[in-house]
Design an enzyme around this catalytic site. Structure first.
Site, PDB file in Angstrom:
ATOM      1  N   HIS A 129       3.978   5.571  31.762  1.00 22.62           N
ATOM      2  CA  HIS A 129       3.219   4.319  31.812  1.00 22.62           C
ATOM      3  C   HIS A 129       2.852   3.868  33.214  1.00 22.62           C
ATOM      4  O   HIS A 129       2.242   2.822  33.388  1.00 22.62           O
ATOM      5  CB  HIS A 129       3.986   3.198  31.102  1.00 22.62           C
ATOM      6  CG  HIS A 129       5.246   2.785  31.810  1.00 22.62           C
ATOM      7  ND1 HIS A 129       6.449   3.395  31.598  1.00 22.62           N
ATOM      8  CD2 HIS A 129       5.472   1.822  32.736  1.00 22.62           C
ATOM      9  CE1 HIS A 129       7.379   2.828  32.359  1.00 22.62           C
ATOM     10  NE2 HIS A 129       6.812   1.872  33.059  1.00 22.62           N
TER      11      HIS A 129
HETATM   12  C1  UD1 Z   1       5.320  -3.462  33.353  1.00 23.79           C
HETATM   13  C2  UD1 Z   1       5.907  -3.494  34.764  1.00 23.79           C
HETATM   14  C3  UD1 Z   1       6.489  -2.129  35.093  1.00 23.79           C
HETATM   15  C4  UD1 Z   1       7.497  -1.700  34.055  1.00 23.79           C
HETATM   16  C5  UD1 Z   1       6.877  -1.755  32.672  1.00 23.79           C
HETATM   17  C6  UD1 Z   1       7.940  -1.496  31.649  1.00 23.79           C
HETATM   18  C7  UD1 Z   1       4.800  -4.936  36.406  1.00 23.79           C
HETATM   19  C8  UD1 Z   1       3.882  -4.969  37.568  1.00 23.79           C
HETATM   20  N1  UD1 Z   1       4.860  -3.781  35.737  1.00 23.79           N
HETATM   21  O1  UD1 Z   1       4.254  -2.515  33.346  1.00 23.79           O
HETATM   22  O2  UD1 Z   1       7.154  -2.206  36.352  1.00 23.79           O
HETATM   23  O3  UD1 Z   1       7.907  -0.389  34.340  1.00 23.79           O
HETATM   24  O4  UD1 Z   1       6.344  -3.085  32.442  1.00 23.79           O
HETATM   25  O5  UD1 Z   1       7.407  -1.174  30.407  1.00 23.79           O
HETATM   26  O6  UD1 Z   1       5.432  -5.923  36.128  1.00 23.79           O
HETATM   27  N2  UD1 Z   1       0.543  -4.567  26.633  1.00 23.79           N
HETATM   28  C9  UD1 Z   1       0.507  -4.693  25.275  1.00 23.79           C
HETATM   29  N3  UD1 Z   1       1.579  -5.291  24.668  1.00 23.79           N
HETATM   30  C10 UD1 Z   1       2.651  -5.756  25.333  1.00 23.79           C
HETATM   31  C11 UD1 Z   1       2.672  -5.610  26.722  1.00 23.79           C
HETATM   32  C12 UD1 Z   1       1.615  -5.010  27.364  1.00 23.79           C
HETATM   33  O7  UD1 Z   1      -0.453  -4.298  24.615  1.00 23.79           O
HETATM   34  O8  UD1 Z   1       3.593  -6.290  24.697  1.00 23.79           O
HETATM   35  C13 UD1 Z   1      -0.598  -3.899  27.296  1.00 23.79           C
HETATM   36  C14 UD1 Z   1      -1.621  -4.887  27.820  1.00 23.79           C
HETATM   37  O9  UD1 Z   1      -2.892  -4.374  27.615  1.00 23.79           O
HETATM   38  C15 UD1 Z   1      -1.354  -4.929  29.307  1.00 23.79           C
HETATM   39  C16 UD1 Z   1      -0.795  -3.530  29.591  1.00 23.79           C
HETATM   40  O10 UD1 Z   1      -0.095  -3.163  28.411  1.00 23.79           O
HETATM   41  O11 UD1 Z   1      -2.494  -5.203  30.054  1.00 23.79           O
HETATM   42  C17 UD1 Z   1       0.141  -3.506  30.777  1.00 23.79           C
HETATM   43  O12 UD1 Z   1       1.164  -4.495  30.666  1.00 23.79           O
HETATM   44  P1  UD1 Z   1       1.868  -5.119  31.977  1.00 23.79           P
HETATM   45  O13 UD1 Z   1       3.018  -5.959  31.592  1.00 23.79           O
HETATM   46  O14 UD1 Z   1       0.820  -5.750  32.849  1.00 23.79           O
HETATM   47  O15 UD1 Z   1       2.328  -3.854  32.763  1.00 23.79           O
HETATM   48  P2  UD1 Z   1       3.126  -2.583  32.249  1.00 23.79           P
HETATM   49  O16 UD1 Z   1       2.281  -1.388  32.459  1.00 23.79           O
HETATM   50  O17 UD1 Z   1       3.687  -2.865  30.906  1.00 23.79           O
HETATM   51  N1  UDP Z   2      12.763   2.462  25.842  1.00 21.38           N
HETATM   52  C1  UDP Z   2      12.799   2.102  24.495  1.00 21.38           C
HETATM   53  N2  UDP Z   2      11.808   2.530  23.671  1.00 21.38           N
HETATM   54  C2  UDP Z   2      10.781   3.314  24.101  1.00 21.38           C
HETATM   55  C3  UDP Z   2      10.747   3.665  25.489  1.00 21.38           C
HETATM   56  C4  UDP Z   2      11.749   3.219  26.325  1.00 21.38           C
HETATM   57  O1  UDP Z   2      13.732   1.412  24.056  1.00 21.38           O
HETATM   58  O2  UDP Z   2       9.920   3.689  23.284  1.00 21.38           O
HETATM   59  C5  UDP Z   2      13.821   1.964  26.738  1.00 21.38           C
HETATM   60  C6  UDP Z   2      14.555   2.983  27.570  1.00 21.38           C
HETATM   61  O3  UDP Z   2      15.634   3.548  26.868  1.00 21.38           O
HETATM   62  C7  UDP Z   2      15.032   2.137  28.745  1.00 21.38           C
HETATM   63  C8  UDP Z   2      13.893   1.155  28.942  1.00 21.38           C
HETATM   64  O4  UDP Z   2      13.185   1.132  27.703  1.00 21.38           O
HETATM   65  O5  UDP Z   2      16.216   1.419  28.389  1.00 21.38           O
HETATM   66  C9  UDP Z   2      12.980   1.561  30.053  1.00 21.38           C
HETATM   67  O6  UDP Z   2      11.872   0.734  30.073  1.00 21.38           O
HETATM   68  P1  UDP Z   2      10.459   1.171  30.631  1.00 21.38           P
HETATM   69  O7  UDP Z   2      10.358   2.645  30.700  1.00 21.38           O
HETATM   70  O8  UDP Z   2       9.450   0.424  29.836  1.00 21.38           O
HETATM   71  O9  UDP Z   2      10.445   0.493  32.083  1.00 21.38           O
HETATM   72  P2  UDP Z   2      10.937   0.965  33.526  1.00 21.38           P
HETATM   73  O10 UDP Z   2      12.367   1.297  33.442  1.00 21.38           O
HETATM   74  O11 UDP Z   2      10.072   2.114  33.937  1.00 21.38           O
HETATM   75  O12 UDP Z   2      10.650  -0.213  34.385  1.00 21.38           O
END
Ligand code: UD1
Ligand code: UDP
Length: 365
Positions: free
Chosen positions: A205
């Site tokens: 992601h």
């Molecule tokens: C965010 C964090 C990242 C973390 C990740 C964990 C920041 C800058 N980034 O990235 O560090 O590793 O979360 O998963 O804070 N969206 C949905 N549904 C949701 C949430 C998001 O559809 O419930 C979609 C939206 O289109 C959104 C995109 O995902 O624009 C990105 O979401 P966002 O929270 O901005 O960043 P992540 O890529 O999720």
């Molecule tokens: N995770 C989960 N379901 C998924 C993918 C990840 O429960 O489909 C869990 C994973 O085990 C870990 C956490 O989400 O505990 C990691 O989150 P993510 O990869 O979204 O964020 P990051 O750690 O990169 O910030």
């Protein structure tokens, strides 16, 4: 003592759970849980509250998705009102997401002390939004709880006084240790028709991997090539799903299966039994190290170097021939062996509670 926790995105939930559980044992502590609403889909948020045994958030700021500036600004505006109304003694922030830095900035302006859980991690790559969030949050925090000693070294180099820094271990691993027995009762493998150690697990992601269509295409092509030798299951983050839809990317290899994001227990069960994991997640690099499962990280760097030096993680960068080479080495029985880093022992949350409120008045169950 009133302690307010701020969470917002998926990886925050696994980190707050052990700290709240540890603080529950202190009768003098009142806890307030604030969800910013940065993540909001049921399978990115609600399912974790249920599975991790978290209380329903006292306040949900419902900020949703937007550009970085707008999302951060919306969290700040709404959290300012919450902070003025709640007046906690401490605000605890977790990890490195936008919710973390936004809440910390609001606290700095309102003279409320911040404690940062998972402080000190550095990728030294300022093109990552998370690196900026880490640097700023650590500058603001009055208490910095690190998961590994490299965190202490990074903070010392940045001039943070050692009295503020506490090496407590890894809260994410607290949650893993507590819930692994439940995860091992999951039926997700049979549900997906997978055999233990005969499949790979994928998550991606990071904007650097998925926002550039050429990069995403080359990663997906490599995954399709690998899936010929090893079935791959890919619970897909909403950001990545959107990007693939926009590109109209076609998967022709049936052994590469894209599924919706999973709840914690099913995802942990899949990690535990995987032959290998391919990821760009921060938390997954740590969880595979704890589980001793080979992890190939599709990034040129990591803020979690202990997973490489001590654990099972290998950085393959964005080099797809290297990814395939390392994956095939694992399939040939040449997987990297690792160890569990110090203090990744299931008690980090308790150490944090002890620093915050001290040993006195603790009720032992
Ligand atoms: C965010 C964090 C990242 C973390 C990740 C964990 C920041 C800058 N980034 O990235 O560090 O590793 O979360 O998963 O804070 N969206 C949905 N549904 C949701 C949430 C998001 O559809 O419930 C979609 C939206 O289109 C959104 C995109 O995902 O624009 C990105 O979401 P966002 O929270 O901005 O960043 P992540 O890529 O999720
Ligand atoms: N995770 C989960 N379901 C998924 C993918 C990840 O429960 O489909 C869990 C994973 O085990 C870990 C956490 O989400 O505990 C990691 O989150 P993510 O990869 O979204 O964020 P990051 O750690 O990169 O910030």
């Amino acid at each position: 003592m009133k302690i307010l926790h701020v969470v917002g995105a998926r990886p925050n939930f696994m980190k707050v759970a052990p700290v709240m559980r540890a603080l529950e044992k202190y009768p003098s502590v009142q806890q307030v849980l604030v969800h910013t609403g940065q993540h909001y889909d049921a399978n990115m948020s609600q399912i974790f509250f249920h599975q991790l045994g978290l209380p329903r958030p006292d306040i949900n700021l419902e900020v949703g998705s937007d550009s970085h500036a707008r999302q951060t600004a919306r969290i700040m505006t709404r959290f300012e009102e919450t902070l003025l109304a709640q007046r906690p003694h401490w605000v605890l922030v977790y990890g490195d997401v936008n919710s973390t830095v936004a809440a910390a900035l609001v606290c700095a302006k309102l003279d409320t002390p911040v404690a940062h859980v998972e402080a000190g991690l550095r990728s030294f790559d300022r093109s990552m939004p998370e690196e900026i969030n880490r640097l700023l949050t650590d500058q603001i925090a009055e208490l910095l709880f690190t998961p590994s000693v490299d965190g202490n070294e990074n903070l010392a180099r940045e001039g943070i006084p050692s009295t503020k820094i506490h090496f407590v271990g890894n809260v994410m691993i607290d949650t893993l240790i507590r819930l692994l027995p439940q995860a091992r009762a999951s039926t997700i493998l049979s549900h997906l028709g997978l055999e233990p150690r005969r499949y790979g697990l994928v998550t991606l992601h990071r904007p650097a991997n998925v926002d550039d269509p050429d990069m995403l295409q080359s990663i997906m092509d490599a995954l399709q090539a690998l899936a010929r030798d090893l079935p791959l299951v890919f619970p897909i983050h909403p950001r990545t799903r959107q990007r693939l839809q926009r590109m109209a990317y076609a998967i022709t290899q049936p052994q590469l299966r894209l599924i919706d994001p999973l709840g914690y227990l099913d995802f942990l069960a899949l990690q535990d039994q995987a032959r290998l994991v391919i990821t760009d997640s921060g938390g997954v690099q740590e969880e595979t190290t704890y589980l001793g499962v080979p992890c190939l990280t599709v990034r040129p760097n990591t803020e979690r170097p202990v997973t490489v030096h001590v654990g099972t993680n290998i950085l393959v960068g964005q080099d797809m021939p290297r990814l395939l080479h390392e994956a095939r080495a694992i399939l040939a029985g040449k997987a990297k062996q690792g160890e569990v880093p110090p203090l990744w022992d299931g008690h980090a949350g308790e150490r944090i509670a002890r620093v915050l409120v001290g040993g006195e008045g603790m009720v032992h169950f």
